[in-house]
Motif scaffolding. Sequence first.
Motif, mmCIF file in Angstrom:
data_model
loop_
_atom_site.group_PDB
_atom_site.id
_atom_site.type_symbol
_atom_site.label_atom_id
_atom_site.label_comp_id
_atom_site.label_asym_id
_atom_site.label_seq_id
_atom_site.Cartn_x
_atom_site.Cartn_y
_atom_site.Cartn_z
ATOM 1 N N LEU A 168 0.830 -1.506 -0.129
ATOM 2 C CA LEU A 168 -0.237 -0.340 -0.340
ATOM 3 C C LEU A 168 0.818 1.390 -0.007
ATOM 4 C CD1 LEU A 168 -2.753 0.454 -0.017
ATOM 5 C CD2 LEU A 168 -2.525 1.023 2.289
ATOM 6 N N TYR A 169 2.232 1.497 0.523
ATOM 7 C CA TYR A 169 2.893 2.604 0.484
ATOM 8 C C TYR A 169 3.817 2.587 -0.591
ATOM 9 C CZ TYR A 169 0.504 4.242 4.824
ATOM 10 O OH TYR A 169 -0.144 4.242 6.124
ATOM 11 N N ASN A 170 3.846 1.755 -1.258
ATOM 12 C CA ASN A 170 5.156 1.404 -2.142
ATOM 13 C C ASN A 170 4.952 2.739 -3.004
ATOM 14 O OD1 ASN A 170 6.179 0.980 -4.255
ATOM 15 N ND2 ASN A 170 5.209 -0.614 -5.022
ATOM 16 N N PRO A 171 6.426 3.383 -3.196
ATOM 17 C CA PRO A 171 6.490 4.371 -3.445
ATOM 18 C C PRO A 171 6.818 4.467 -5.021
ATOM 19 C CG PRO A 171 8.465 3.827 -2.085
ATOM 20 C CD PRO A 171 7.099 2.552 -2.276
ATOM 21 N N ILE A 172 6.808 2.938 -5.437
ATOM 22 C CA ILE A 172 6.827 2.722 -7.141
ATOM 23 C C ILE A 172 5.758 2.496 -7.630
ATOM 24 C CG2 ILE A 172 8.746 2.156 -8.801
ATOM 25 C CD1 ILE A 172 10.757 1.994 -6.884
ATOM 26 N N PHE A 173 5.150 1.351 -7.553
ATOM 27 C CA PHE A 173 3.736 1.396 -8.377
ATOM 28 C C PHE A 173 2.289 1.949 -6.359
ATOM 29 C CE2 PHE A 173 6.610 -1.775 -9.530
ATOM 30 C CZ PHE A 173 6.541 -1.872 -11.004
ATOM 31 N N ARG A 174 2.978 3.109 -7.210
ATOM 32 C CA ARG A 174 1.491 3.828 -6.104
ATOM 33 C C ARG A 174 0.191 3.235 -5.833
ATOM 34 N NH1 ARG A 174 4.111 9.669 -7.220
ATOM 35 N NH2 ARG A 174 6.527 8.843 -5.897
ATOM 36 N N VAL A 175 -0.794 3.535 -5.164
ATOM 37 C CA VAL A 175 -1.805 3.521 -4.881
ATOM 38 C C VAL A 175 -2.641 4.520 -4.851
ATOM 39 C CG1 VAL A 175 -3.521 2.407 -3.683
ATOM 40 C CG2 VAL A 175 -1.460 0.936 -3.724
ATOM 41 N N HIS A 176 -3.342 5.041 -5.670
ATOM 42 C CA HIS A 176 -3.501 6.823 -5.298
ATOM 43 C C HIS A 176 -4.743 6.591 -4.471
ATOM 44 C CE1 HIS A 176 -0.267 7.835 -7.844
ATOM 45 N NE2 HIS A 176 -0.251 6.870 -8.899
ATOM 46 N N LEU A 177 -5.116 7.717 -3.646
ATOM 47 C CA LEU A 177 -6.626 7.204 -3.178
ATOM 48 C C LEU A 177 -6.609 9.182 -2.495
ATOM 49 C CD1 LEU A 177 -5.981 4.654 -0.392
ATOM 50 C CD2 LEU A 177 -7.181 4.245 -2.325
ATOM 51 N N ASP A 178 -7.978 8.750 -2.657
ATOM 52 C CA ASP A 178 -7.978 10.323 -1.916
ATOM 53 C C ASP A 178 -7.420 10.866 -0.553
ATOM 54 O OD1 ASP A 178 -10.130 10.211 0.020
ATOM 55 O OD2 ASP A 178 -11.608 9.354 -1.648
ATOM 56 N N ARG A 179 -6.940 12.116 -0.367
ATOM 57 C CA ARG A 179 -6.838 11.940 1.232
ATOM 58 C C ARG A 179 -7.997 11.736 2.874
ATOM 59 N NH1 ARG A 179 -3.480 14.575 4.817
ATOM 60 N NH2 ARG A 179 -4.612 16.462 6.107
ATOM 61 N N ASN A 180 -8.758 11.749 1.649
ATOM 62 C CA ASN A 180 -10.111 11.120 2.948
ATOM 63 C C ASN A 180 -9.463 9.952 3.352
ATOM 64 O OD1 ASN A 180 -10.814 13.964 4.412
ATOM 65 N ND2 ASN A 180 -12.256 13.866 3.171
ATOM 66 N N THR A 181 -9.630 9.627 2.471
ATOM 67 C CA THR A 181 -8.882 7.889 2.538
ATOM 68 C C THR A 181 -8.030 7.296 3.216
ATOM 69 O OG1 THR A 181 -10.747 7.358 0.617
ATOM 70 C CG2 THR A 181 -8.990 5.798 1.274
ATOM 71 N N TRP A 182 -6.677 8.327 3.174
ATOM 72 C CA TRP A 182 -5.438 8.009 3.050
ATOM 73 C C TRP A 182 -5.311 8.742 4.775
ATOM 74 C CZ3 TRP A 182 -1.553 5.129 2.414
ATOM 75 C CH2 TRP A 182 -1.522 4.916 0.301
ATOM 76 N N VAL A 183 -6.235 9.028 5.118
ATOM 77 C CA VAL A 183 -6.313 9.650 6.515
ATOM 78 C C VAL A 183 -6.684 8.711 6.911
ATOM 79 C CG1 VAL A 183 -7.142 11.251 7.986
ATOM 80 C CG2 VAL A 183 -6.466 12.139 6.468
ATOM 81 N N GLY A 184 -7.644 8.052 6.480
ATOM 82 C CA GLY A 184 -8.006 6.184 7.298
ATOM 83 C C GLY A 184 -7.010 5.027 7.147
ATOM 84 N N VAL A 185 -6.652 5.580 6.332
ATOM 85 C CA VAL A 185 -5.337 4.237 6.435
ATOM 86 C C VAL A 185 -3.901 4.734 6.908
ATOM 87 C CG1 VAL A 185 -4.453 3.554 4.813
ATOM 88 C CG2 VAL A 185 -5.816 3.154 3.690
ATOM 89 N N ASN A 186 -4.179 6.074 6.797
ATOM 90 C CA ASN A 186 -3.143 6.306 8.462
ATOM 91 C C ASN A 186 -3.104 5.364 9.544
ATOM 92 O OD1 ASN A 186 -1.640 7.358 5.770
ATOM 93 N ND2 ASN A 186 -1.965 9.070 6.400
ATOM 94 N N TRP A 187 -4.734 5.965 9.691
ATOM 95 C CA TRP A 187 -5.065 5.314 11.158
ATOM 96 C C TRP A 187 -5.055 4.305 11.501
ATOM 97 C CZ3 TRP A 187 -3.671 8.561 14.532
ATOM 98 C CH2 TRP A 187 -4.489 10.286 15.224
ATOM 99 N N PHE A 188 -5.591 3.904 10.435
ATOM 100 C CA PHE A 188 -5.263 2.128 10.581
ATOM 101 C C PHE A 188 -3.942 1.308 10.959
ATOM 102 C CE2 PHE A 188 -4.107 -1.661 8.381
ATOM 103 C CZ PHE A 188 -5.328 -2.937 9.784
ATOM 104 N N THR A 189 -2.692 2.615 9.741
ATOM 105 C CA THR A 189 -1.217 1.802 9.864
ATOM 106 C C THR A 189 -0.363 2.200 11.176
ATOM 107 O OG1 THR A 189 -1.557 2.102 7.822
ATOM 108 C CG2 THR A 189 -0.001 2.229 9.052
ATOM 109 N N ILE A 190 -1.031 3.372 11.732
ATOM 110 C CA ILE A 190 -0.690 3.572 13.530
ATOM 111 C C ILE A 190 -1.009 2.602 14.573
ATOM 112 C CG2 ILE A 190 -1.348 5.214 14.962
ATOM 113 C CD1 ILE A 190 -1.049 7.164 12.670
ATOM 114 N N GLY A 191 -2.619 2.333 14.075
ATOM 115 C CA GLY A 191 -3.817 0.809 15.311
ATOM 116 C C GLY A 191 -2.283 -0.145 15.294
#
Length: 112
Positions: free
Chosen positions: A68-91
């Motif tokens: 998901l966080y791969n810098p070469i083959f990027r996953v394009h999500l909108d900002r709100n979705t990334w915020v949720g993904v980031n919180w999940f990752t922190i958890g």
Amino acid sequence: MKGKIFGLYVAWLAVATMLVYAVIEKHPYSYYTLLRWVCCPVFAFSAVSAFEMNRVAWTWIFGVLAALYNPIFRVHLDRNTWVGVNWFTIGAIAVAAMLFWRKPTATKKPSA
């Protein structure tokens, strides 16, 4: 092995700090690119470490996070979705820090 575990804890702390910072403020695109370059190898190494310890679920969790966080083959999500993904990752990092390295408890066989 203890040095490897300590290194992962340090890496997880750095990644979690960067993720919290990414969630609470808006940054230039270069910050999110750096975040991917830091997160991906940390999660890939975490997946390999989990695999070596026969932690199948954690191998999959960290493997998916690395992809998901791969810098070469990027996953394009909108900002709100990334915020949720980031919180999940922190958890996930917080749970991993508490449970991942704990040795499984041996169960006692009942005496006959």
